[in-house]
Enzyme design. Structure first.
Site, PDB file in Angstrom:
ATOM      1  N   HIS A   1       5.019  -7.484  -0.509  1.00  0.00           N
ATOM      2  CA  HIS A   1       4.754  -8.757  -1.176  1.00  0.00           C
ATOM      3  C   HIS A   1       5.419  -8.816  -2.544  1.00  0.00           C
ATOM      4  CE1 HIS A   1       1.301  -9.716   1.622  1.00  0.00           C
ATOM      5  NE2 HIS A   1       1.414  -8.405   1.798  1.00  0.00           N
TER       6      HIS A   1
ATOM      7  N   SER B   1       7.688   3.864   5.415  1.00  0.00           N
ATOM      8  CA  SER B   1       8.943   3.980   4.689  1.00  0.00           C
ATOM      9  C   SER B   1       8.665   4.092   3.203  1.00  0.00           C
ATOM     10  CB  SER B   1       9.854   2.790   4.989  1.00  0.00           C
ATOM     11  OG  SER B   1      11.185   3.119   4.654  1.00  0.00           O
TER      12      SER B   1
ATOM     13  N   ASP C   1       0.862  -1.177   0.000  1.00  0.00           N
ATOM     14  CA  ASP C   1       0.000   0.000   0.000  1.00  0.00           C
ATOM     15  C   ASP C   1       0.904   1.234   0.000  1.00  0.00           C
ATOM     16  OD1 ASP C   1      -1.960  -1.886   0.355  1.00  0.00           O
ATOM     17  OD2 ASP C   1      -2.820  -0.984   2.158  1.00  0.00           O
TER      18      ASP C   1
END
Length: 266
Positions: free
Chosen positions: A135, A237, A74
């Site tokens: 991912h 981050s 995200d």
């Protein structure tokens, strides 16, 4: 040792404290409210035993993956484009008007010939409110992981505008990956507050450690399916995705929000 790393370790220590249940409930609920976090895909805030457990929350409702190359996380698209050459180096933008050397960012995770035809890139910023796990964006093989020590400046837009070469100065881990089309890199940039990055496939990669040195680890037959979890940040981050020219065609706009599982390139 830099102040940013010391303060980040202190914040990480506090975030990992398991307060009495009622106190932790208040802490978590206020954090969710302050950052306006949508918890519909996750457990209720009161069910996390520490603030760090809330940061690193897992999805309770599996995401559906769109066709093509998907976002590994995200976040928000801060910049997207193609590199340009200057003094025989490839440069990309961290944010509009602020360029950095891709060779300096990647350090020992590339061969010169792999960059010769140019590169495309996208910067994905994860804010404190975002889902912090990352991912595999496609079926791929991880060829190597390169750890580069550095400081831990905040990576939000304000700091990117104020501090030159911020991505290059910060601690980071670069994964060199390969799919059926070619080579690409996933660069995980550390940030102020906690600064920890974890990788499920190699627990020995330690970030924001008191003693650190640069290294590269090579892997054999380290394969991941599209959407498979690679690891997580603790707090927000940035992920910089860099691909060989022509490998990916990004369909993105600067400033747009993105979710893990959504298509970002053909």
């Amino acid at each position: 040792m830099s102040f940013s790393k010391e303060s980040s370790r202190l914040f990480g220590f506090v975030a990992g404290i398991k307060f009495p249940k009622m106190i932790q409930k208040v802490i978590n609920e206020n954090y969710v409210k302050y950052f306006n976090i949508n918890m519909s895909e996750f457990k209720a805030p009161c069910e996390y035993e520490s603030l760090n457990a809330l940061f690193t929350r897992t999805l309770q409702i599996p995401r559906k993956f769109e066709e093509g190359f998907i976002s590994p996380s995200d976040g928000k698209i801060l910049e997207c484009g193609s590199t340009f050459l200057a003094n025989e180096e490839h440069f990309a933008f961290s944010i509009k008007g602020h360029a950095y050397s891709v060779e300096e960012l990647l350090k020992d995770s590339f061969e010169k010939d792999e960059l010769k035809n140019g590169l495309d890139y996208v910067n994905i910023y994860l804010s404190p409110k975002d889902y912090h796990r990352y991912h595999s964006p496609c079926d791929m093989q991880i060829l190597s992981a390169t750890y580069t020590s550095g400081v831990l400046y905040s990576v939000n837009e304000k700091h990117l505008e104020r501090i030159s070469n911020l991505y290059v100065k910060n601690e980071r881990v670069s994964l060199k990956c390969q799919n059926e089309k070619g080579i690409f890199w996933l660069v995980f940039v550390g940030a102020q507050n906690v600064g920890k990055m974890r990788f499920n496939f190699d627990a020995s990669i330690q970030t924001n450690a008191k003693i650190s040195h640069n290294f590269t680890r090579k892997y054999e037959n380290l394969n991941f399916k599209k959407g498979e979890e690679l690891g997580n940040f603790e707090l927000g981050s940035t992920i910089v995705l860099i691909s060989q020219k022509g490998l990916l065609t990004f369909n993105l706009k600067v400033g747009q929000g993105i979710k893990f599982g959504e298509k970002i390139a053909d």
